[in-house]
Design a protein around this motif. Structure first.
Motif, short mmCIF file in Angstrom:
data_model
loop_
_atom_site.label_atom_id
_atom_site.label_comp_id
_atom_site.label_asym_id
_atom_site.label_seq_id
_atom_site.Cartn_x
_atom_site.Cartn_y
_atom_site.Cartn_z
N GLY A 135 0.80 -1.21 0.00
CA GLY A 135 0.00 0.00 0.00
C GLY A 135 0.84 1.26 0.00
N PHE A 136 0.17 2.37 -0.29
CA PHE A 136 0.81 3.68 -0.30
C PHE A 136 0.54 4.47 0.98
CE2 PHE A 136 0.30 2.73 -4.85
CZ PHE A 136 1.60 2.92 -5.28
N SER A 137 -0.27 3.93 1.88
CA SER A 137 -0.63 4.68 3.08
C SER A 137 -0.69 3.76 4.29
CB SER A 137 -1.99 5.37 2.89
OG SER A 137 -2.40 6.02 4.08
N ASP A 138 -0.36 4.32 5.44
CA ASP A 138 -0.56 3.63 6.72
C ASP A 138 -1.50 4.43 7.62
OD1 ASP A 138 1.10 5.75 7.33
OD2 ASP A 138 2.35 4.60 8.73
N THR A 139 -2.22 5.39 7.01
CA THR A 139 -3.15 6.21 7.80
C THR A 139 -4.60 6.07 7.35
OG1 THR A 139 -2.79 8.14 6.35
CG2 THR A 139 -1.37 7.92 8.31
N GLN A 140 -4.81 5.69 6.06
CA GLN A 140 -6.17 5.62 5.57
C GLN A 140 -6.29 4.66 4.39
OE1 GLN A 140 -8.26 9.36 5.21
NE2 GLN A 140 -9.48 8.61 3.49
N TRP A 141 -7.36 3.90 4.36
CA TRP A 141 -7.68 3.06 3.22
C TRP A 141 -9.13 3.33 2.84
CZ3 TRP A 141 -9.86 -2.41 3.32
CH2 TRP A 141 -10.02 -2.89 2.01
N ASN A 142 -9.33 3.85 1.64
CA ASN A 142 -10.63 4.36 1.24
C ASN A 142 -11.08 5.39 2.27
OD1 ASN A 142 -10.68 2.83 -1.11
ND2 ASN A 142 -11.66 1.08 -0.08
N ALA A 143 -12.21 5.19 2.93
CA ALA A 143 -12.67 6.16 3.93
C ALA A 143 -12.35 5.71 5.34
CB ALA A 143 -14.17 6.40 3.79
N ALA A 144 -11.70 4.56 5.49
CA ALA A 144 -11.45 4.00 6.82
C ALA A 144 -10.07 4.40 7.33
CB ALA A 144 -11.56 2.49 6.78
N PRO A 145 -9.97 4.85 8.59
CA PRO A 145 -8.66 5.16 9.15
C PRO A 145 -7.89 3.88 9.48
CG PRO A 145 -10.34 5.43 10.82
CD PRO A 145 -11.06 5.13 9.54
N LEU A 146 -6.58 3.97 9.39
CA LEU A 146 -5.69 2.86 9.75
C LEU A 146 -4.92 3.21 11.00
CD1 LEU A 146 -4.30 2.05 6.17
CD2 LEU A 146 -6.05 0.75 7.43
N PRO A 147 -4.63 2.19 11.85
CA PRO A 147 -4.95 0.77 11.68
C PRO A 147 -6.45 0.49 11.85
CG PRO A 147 -3.94 1.13 13.82
CD PRO A 147 -3.83 2.44 13.07
N LEU A 148 -6.89 -0.57 11.17
CA LEU A 148 -8.30 -0.93 11.17
C LEU A 148 -8.46 -2.28 11.86
CD1 LEU A 148 -11.19 -0.37 10.09
CD2 LEU A 148 -10.53 -1.67 8.04
N PRO A 149 -9.19 -2.36 12.99
CA PRO A 149 -9.43 -3.64 13.65
C PRO A 149 -10.23 -4.58 12.75
CG PRO A 149 -9.92 -1.81 15.13
CD PRO A 149 -9.75 -1.23 13.76
N LEU A 150 -9.79 -5.83 12.63
CA LEU A 150 -10.44 -6.78 11.75
C LEU A 150 -11.30 -7.80 12.49
CD1 LEU A 150 -7.50 -7.41 9.25
CD2 LEU A 150 -9.46 -5.86 8.99
N GLY A 151 -11.27 -7.74 13.83
CA GLY A 151 -12.11 -8.64 14.62
C GLY A 151 -13.58 -8.51 14.28
N PRO A 152 -14.10 -7.29 14.09
CA PRO A 152 -15.53 -7.14 13.79
C PRO A 152 -15.99 -7.81 12.49
CG PRO A 152 -14.65 -5.07 14.61
CD PRO A 152 -13.47 -5.99 14.39
N ILE A 153 -15.06 -8.12 11.58
CA ILE A 153 -15.48 -8.79 10.34
C ILE A 153 -15.16 -10.28 10.35
CG2 ILE A 153 -15.25 -6.66 9.01
CD1 ILE A 153 -12.67 -7.81 7.81
N GLY A 154 -14.77 -10.81 11.52
CA GLY A 154 -14.63 -12.25 11.65
C GLY A 154 -13.25 -12.80 11.87
N LEU A 155 -12.21 -11.95 11.86
CA LEU A 155 -10.85 -12.42 12.16
C LEU A 155 -10.65 -12.46 13.67
CD1 LEU A 155 -10.62 -11.34 9.14
CD2 LEU A 155 -8.20 -11.00 9.65
N PRO A 156 -9.57 -13.08 14.15
CA PRO A 156 -9.27 -13.04 15.58
C PRO A 156 -9.23 -11.60 16.08
CG PRO A 156 -7.86 -14.66 14.52
CD PRO A 156 -8.61 -13.94 13.41
N PRO A 157 -9.61 -11.37 17.34
CA PRO A 157 -9.77 -10.00 17.86
C PRO A 157 -8.54 -9.11 17.74
CG PRO A 157 -10.74 -11.60 19.35
CD PRO A 157 -10.00 -12.39 18.32
N ALA A 158 -7.33 -9.68 17.83
CA ALA A 158 -6.11 -8.86 17.83
C ALA A 158 -5.58 -8.57 16.42
CB ALA A 158 -5.02 -9.53 18.65
N CYS A 159 -6.31 -9.00 15.38
CA CYS A 159 -5.83 -8.77 14.02
C CYS A 159 -6.20 -7.36 13.55
CB CYS A 159 -6.43 -9.79 13.07
SG CYS A 159 -5.88 -11.50 13.36
N ASN A 160 -5.25 -6.70 12.88
CA ASN A 160 -5.46 -5.35 12.37
C ASN A 160 -4.93 -5.21 10.95
OD1 ASN A 160 -6.37 -3.69 14.87
ND2 ASN A 160 -4.57 -4.81 15.61
#
Length: 222
Positions: A135-160
């Motif tokens: 990627g070209f950014s570590d602050t934003q992907w599309n409209a989402a700020p980074l880092p982005l927690p991935l637990g809410p979409i089904g990955l282990p809770p500590a994944c980002n």
């Protein structure tokens, strides 16, 4: 075959060899173990008895003058542009999440230099399929700020997610996944900052999405 060699130890403890060949000029560096192709854009003509020095402020090789016998004497100056080793850097940030093989970890295996490939290695993931995101950014992907927690979409809770998803590469592996990011020999890219993060499919997980993510790497091209 007309050729010339320059050798000088620079900040990354390498020797530089510049070679003129009928098929085109090339520059190589020796790190004590193997040769590496370097991105060079302004090789001088073949010559002898020239003067050469290392310019510490820019970490460049400077060449002045020389001759080719009685035919010609040169009074020109060249600054060897073979990438800038002092500018090339890579740092790790963020943290991987744990799966059945441990905490996914991404490590740099070299430096991001123009005209080469930048090697990285993903470990602590089950054998199968790995994913490398560039990627070209570590602050934003599309409209989402980074880092982005991935637990809410089904990955282990500590994944980002730490980097924007601008390119994705799938790599099959047997427990250690290697990926070499190609970097064009284009001086205009010098100083560009890129990011890479790894992920591995982990079918032993009980989460809805059987995927673990690694830390990320921040690269400055030299």
């Amino acid at each position: 075959m007309s050729r010339h060699y320059f050798t000088l130890k620079i900040s990354r403890q390498r020797l530089i060899a510049c070679v003129q060949r009928p098929a085109g000029d090339e520059t190589w560096s020796w790190d004590g173990t193997r040769w590496h192709f370097e991105c060079a854009t302004n090789l001088p003509s073949s010559r002898r008895v020239f003067q050469m020095a290392h310019h510490a402020a820019t970490d460049r090789i400077v060449l002045y003058g020389g001759d080719i016998g009685w035919a010609a004497t040169y009074g020109d100056t060249f600054l060897l542009d073979a990438g800038n080793p002092s500018q090339a850097s890579v740092t790790s940030f963020g943290a991987g999440c744990a799966g059945t093989a441990g905490t996914a970890t991404l490590q740099a295996q070299g430096y991001p230099m123009l005209g080469t490939t930048f090697p990285s290695r993903l470990t602590n993931v089950p054998a199968g399929l790995a994913i490398f995101v560039v990627g070209f950014s570590d602050t934003q992907w599309n409209a989402a700020p980074l880092p982005l927690p991935l637990g809410p979409i089904g990955l282990p809770p500590a994944c980002n997610a730490y980097v924007s998803v601008d390119a994705v590469v799938w790599v099959p592996h047997t427990g250690v996944a290697d990926y070499a990011l190609p970097i064009p020999c284009d001086p205009g890219l010098q100083g560009l900052v890129l990011f890479v993060q790894g992920a591995g499919i982990d079918l032993g997980l009980t989460t809805p999405v059987p995927l673990v993510t690694s830390n990320a790497l921040r690269m400055t091209l030299g």
